[in-house]
Design a protein around this motif. Structure first.
Motif, mmCIF file in Angstrom:
data_model
loop_
_atom_site.group_PDB
_atom_site.id
_atom_site.type_symbol
_atom_site.label_atom_id
_atom_site.label_comp_id
_atom_site.label_asym_id
_atom_site.label_seq_id
_atom_site.Cartn_x
_atom_site.Cartn_y
_atom_site.Cartn_z
ATOM 1 N N VAL A 2 0.785 -1.165 -0.144
ATOM 2 C CA VAL A 2 -0.157 0.077 -0.066
ATOM 3 C C VAL A 2 0.862 1.214 0.104
ATOM 4 N N ARG A 3 1.838 1.091 0.740
ATOM 5 C CA ARG A 3 2.986 2.313 0.690
ATOM 6 C C ARG A 3 3.265 2.679 -0.548
ATOM 7 N N ASP A 4 3.476 1.936 -1.403
ATOM 8 C CA ASP A 4 4.133 2.626 -2.527
ATOM 9 C C ASP A 4 3.118 3.410 -3.378
ATOM 10 N N ILE A 5 1.992 3.669 -3.167
ATOM 11 C CA ILE A 5 1.116 4.758 -3.776
ATOM 12 C C ILE A 5 1.607 5.853 -3.278
ATOM 13 N N THR A 6 2.288 6.789 -4.442
ATOM 14 C CA THR A 6 2.721 8.157 -4.062
ATOM 15 C C THR A 6 1.612 9.146 -3.879
ATOM 16 N N PHE A 7 1.742 9.906 -3.057
ATOM 17 C CA PHE A 7 0.597 10.913 -3.051
ATOM 18 C C PHE A 7 1.431 12.242 -2.542
ATOM 19 N N GLY A 8 0.688 13.465 -3.088
ATOM 20 C CA GLY A 8 1.344 14.656 -2.882
ATOM 21 C C GLY A 8 2.961 14.780 -3.173
ATOM 22 N N GLN A 9 2.989 14.363 -4.346
ATOM 23 C CA GLN A 9 4.413 13.760 -5.098
ATOM 24 C C GLN A 9 5.505 14.913 -5.000
ATOM 25 N N TYR A 10 5.648 15.549 -3.940
ATOM 26 C CA TYR A 10 6.550 16.804 -4.029
ATOM 27 C C TYR A 10 8.089 16.243 -4.090
ATOM 28 N N PHE A 167 -2.839 13.293 7.079
ATOM 29 C CA PHE A 167 -2.768 12.246 7.743
ATOM 30 C C PHE A 167 -2.860 11.041 6.533
ATOM 31 N N ILE A 168 -2.692 11.285 5.219
ATOM 32 C CA ILE A 168 -2.517 10.069 4.478
ATOM 33 C C ILE A 168 -1.865 9.025 4.692
ATOM 34 N N PRO A 169 -0.437 9.530 5.064
ATOM 35 C CA PRO A 169 0.804 8.532 5.294
ATOM 36 C C PRO A 169 0.464 7.866 6.391
ATOM 37 N N THR A 170 -0.084 8.739 7.101
ATOM 38 C CA THR A 170 -0.273 7.758 8.636
ATOM 39 C C THR A 170 -1.239 6.524 8.744
ATOM 40 N N LEU A 171 -2.523 7.213 7.799
ATOM 41 C CA LEU A 171 -3.458 6.047 7.620
ATOM 42 C C LEU A 171 -3.067 4.864 6.979
ATOM 43 N N ILE A 172 -2.122 5.146 5.995
ATOM 44 C CA ILE A 172 -1.556 4.033 5.317
ATOM 45 C C ILE A 172 -0.587 3.115 5.889
ATOM 46 N N GLU A 173 0.175 3.893 6.924
ATOM 47 C CA GLU A 173 0.909 2.934 7.935
ATOM 48 C C GLU A 173 0.094 2.030 8.689
ATOM 49 N N GLU A 174 -1.217 2.799 9.256
ATOM 50 C CA GLU A 174 -1.859 2.081 10.136
ATOM 51 C C GLU A 174 -2.624 0.784 9.407
ATOM 52 N N ILE A 175 -3.079 1.164 8.240
ATOM 53 C CA ILE A 175 -3.647 0.011 7.645
ATOM 54 C C ILE A 175 -2.820 -1.206 7.344
ATOM 55 N N GLU A 176 -1.356 -0.734 7.056
ATOM 56 C CA GLU A 176 -0.380 -1.937 6.998
ATOM 57 C C GLU A 176 -0.216 -2.679 8.402
ATOM 58 N N ARG A 177 -0.307 -1.939 9.393
ATOM 59 C CA ARG A 177 -0.189 -2.528 10.743
ATOM 60 C C ARG A 177 -1.124 -3.570 10.975
ATOM 61 N N ILE A 178 -2.422 -3.031 10.664
ATOM 62 C CA ILE A 178 -3.564 -3.662 11.240
ATOM 63 C C ILE A 178 -3.808 -4.901 10.300
ATOM 64 N N MET A 179 -3.448 -4.792 8.849
ATOM 65 C CA MET A 179 -3.400 -5.897 8.115
ATOM 66 C C MET A 179 -2.601 -7.066 8.409
ATOM 67 N N ASN A 180 -1.282 -6.534 8.945
ATOM 68 C CA ASN A 180 -0.386 -7.452 9.445
ATOM 69 C C ASN A 180 -0.786 -8.225 10.740
ATOM 70 N N ALA A 181 -1.367 -7.484 11.338
ATOM 71 C CA ALA A 181 -1.933 -8.134 12.738
ATOM 72 C C ALA A 181 -3.054 -9.157 12.545
ATOM 73 N N GLN A 182 -3.819 -9.103 11.590
ATOM 74 C CA GLN A 182 -4.844 -9.912 11.065
ATOM 75 C C GLN A 182 -4.476 -11.012 10.425
#
Ligand SMILES: Nc1ncnc2c1ncn2[C@@H]1O[C@H](COP(=O)(O)OP(=O)(O)OP(=O)(O)O)[C@@H](O)[C@H]1O
Ligand SMILES: [Mg+2]
Lengths: 271, 287
Positions: A2-10, A167-182
């Motif tokens: 999921v992390r690879d989606i670039t966003f706000g590509q500054y 908060f987009i990067p934070t959410l992406i991190e969170e999704i990854e963490r929860i996915m791993n836990a499940q």
């Protein structure tokens, strides 16, 4: 991942485009996008493309990054090209077989549309490459501030936008963490039919919602504790100021638009 | 001889091939034996969480192989899926994984994914909840209504209910008060005693590891810097300090006392033991 989606590509840099006032940049970007659609023939379009190329050079963003931003629209490009080639008729016929024919007008329109989309993508991606999301929302806030007369909560809207982007990067991190836990508890996210997969998202979605709400409350508390009361009476650390470079760029853009109008006038229309 | 967990020359990179590439693990060789209680310790960012994510195949090594219970995880999908249940992984702040309507159903999520019968699931849920000290009346509550410590217990129970051969816990006591921390730690050693399972405990607190683990694995910058019994590892206090770790305070006091010429042991890890030795010394002196 999921992390690879670039966003706000500054793309960090100190180029002319990076240092420009974001308000001017935003207006000019919009203006030049409109200008792309004024172009009626290959000559004016070529001038526009030249302008885009010069802008890329002045931005200091590597060509590789620019190509990367064109990649996602490849499908659209191919689709438009094919549609135009086969469905626009007129002029000399190059090729004919059964019900399919390719004409001069078809090829020209296809080529024209493809170049137009590419120039469009390049110019708009330059804006996001050289402006941080925060600067962009700041600029939007400043540009929309006259709407305050109509009681539009410009500041609130801009703040919401800034926070969402933050908060987009934070959410992406969170999704990854929860996915791993499940997954560690044996959740199967990859196999099964559509319904099965949709159901499999519940254990990820619910904790995500819960933590997002918690985060939102915490953020609201933290902002209140630092005496945030909305836009009223709030001053800025970074003042936006127009410099000579902003006006020079403005004149260059005006000259390009004038050139486009002249070229449109002197050569035959293609589209 | 097969080990529950064996890593051979494992390396792992985050974002490989980009300027942001991070070598999180570098050529790791590790064997964890049946029934061991191993502690993994290391400074923030040393690669502990990355390492344990390899134990159940959540991360696949870029180089090297991970062998769980004698089977290479790279073999096929079934082996990988089986490893998810053989190695129960409980992440840092596991309360973030709670999602069901009731605590009981949340604990049952893992066993349900194992396709066990309903009776078996109920049995396991009860057993796991009792083990972590969740009162039966809490089982029917929403997990979001529990206190922080209770949530943590419920989440750990969710992993224990899968009855994995190897239980891996990442910072199970992080963010708990000292009482809650000790309870969780003694629960873990009790679990090991009762089930005979292999347990891997990740922490960056030396005190925690010293109080429960038989073996200490020290991670530093993606490599295993030390591996041995608690005494062996703690005897290298200067090296530990250079890795941003520290031996327990009480041990430091005893090491300093030795340097000052007192005849005291260097392997003192708990305040109780230290106090006892000091009391004895003072008594002897006053006699
Ligand atoms: N998803 C990721 N993407 C990129 N780099 C990562 C990612 N996760 C971890 N890293 C990096 O890999 C290295 C090891 O991280 P890891 O999470 O394994 O450390 P840790 O020992 O568990 O630390 P802590 O004690 O803080 O939990 C760190 O340098 C970290 O910045
Ligand atoms: Mg960690």
């Amino acid at each position: 991942m999921v992390r690879d989606i670039t966003f706000g590509q500054y793309y960090a840099g100190k180029s002319l485009l990076h240092r420009m006032d974001p308000r001017m940049k935003l207006i000019l970007t919009f203006g030049m996008i409109v200008a792309i659609f004024i172009c009626h023939n290959f000559y004016s379009l070529a001038l526009m493309a030249l302008f885009a190329a010069a802008a890329v050079v002045f931005s200091g963003v590597p060509a590789k990054m620019i190509l990367k931003s064109i990649k996602p629209v490849m499908v659209i490009l191919a689709f438009t090209a094919i549609l135009n080639i086969f469905y626009t008729k007129g002029g000399e016929t190059y090729f004919e077989w059964w019900k399919i024919s390719v004409t001069e007008k078809g090829v020209n329109t296809a080529l024209f549309t493809v170049i137009r989309i590419i120039v469009l993508v390049v110019i708009s991606s330059l804006l996001t490459y050289t402006t941080t999301p925060t600067m962009l929302t700041d600029a939007i806030e400043r540009l929309l501030s006259p709407l305050k007369i109509f009681h539009v909560k410009v500041h609130t809207l801009a703040m919401m936008m800034t926070l969402a982007l933050r908060f987009i990067p934070t959410l992406i991190e969170e999704i990854e963490r929860i996915m791993n836990a499940q997954k560690a508890r044996g959740a199967d996210l990859e196999s099964g039919g559509l319904i099965h997969r949709a159901k499999a998202l519940v254990p990820i979605f619910i904790p995500l919602m819960v933590s997002s709400f918690r985060r939102a409350y915490e953020l609201a508390f933290a902002m209140t504790c630092r005496c945030y009361t909305g836009g009223n009476g709030r001053t800025r650390m970074k003042q936006m100021k127009l410099h000579a470079r902003d006006f020079i760029t403005l004149f260059v853009c005006l000259a390009v638009v004038a050139g486009i109008i002249v070229l449109n006038h002197f050569f035959t229309r293609i589209i | 001889m097969t080990y529950p967990i064996e890593l051979r020359n494992v390396s792992y990179y985050y974002s490989p091939g980009t300027p942001l590439q991070v070598a999180a693990l570098k050529n790791i060789n590790l064997k964890i034996g049946e029934g061991e209680l191993a502690g993994i310790i290391g400074h923030t960012g040393s690669g502990k969480s990355t390492l344990i994510s390899h134990f159940n195949g959540l991360l696949r090594p870029v180089e090297g192989s991970v062998i769980i219970d004698g089977e290479d995880l790279a073999k096929d999908k079934e082996t990988l899926r089986a490893a998810r249940f053989k190695v129960g992984l409980c992440f840092q702040y596991p309360e973030a994984q709670l999602f069901e309507e009731t605590v009981a159903r949340d604990i049952a999520f893992g066993p349900k994914n194992m396709k066990l019968s309903d009776e078996e699931i109920n049995e396991r849920v009860k057993k796991a909840a009792e083990f972590v000290g969740l009162k039966p009346e809490l089982l029917e509550k929403s997990p979001f209504d529990l206190s922080g410590g209770e949530k943590r217990r419920a989440a750990i129970a969710g992993v224990m209910a899968m009855e994995p051969k190897v239980l891996v816990l990442d910072e199970p006591a992080a963010g708990l008060d000292p009482g809650g921390k000790n309870e969780i730690l003694s629960m873990i050693s009790e679990y090991k005693k009762r089930t005979g399972c292999t347990v891997v405990l990740v922490s960056h607190s030396m005190e925690d590891i010293a109080s429960v683990a038989d073996r200490v694995i020290v991670m530093n910058a993606g490599t295993i810097a030390m591996d041995g019994t608690v005494d062996e590892v703690f005897s290298h206090s200067a090296e530990l300090r250079s890795m941003g770790l520290n031996v327990p305070e009480i041990t430091r006091i005893f090491i300093r006392l030795r340097e000052l010429g007192y005849d005291v042991p260097a392997d003192v890890y708990s305040v109780e033991k230290g106090a006892q030795i000091l009391r004895e010394m003072i008594r002897r002196r006053s006699v």
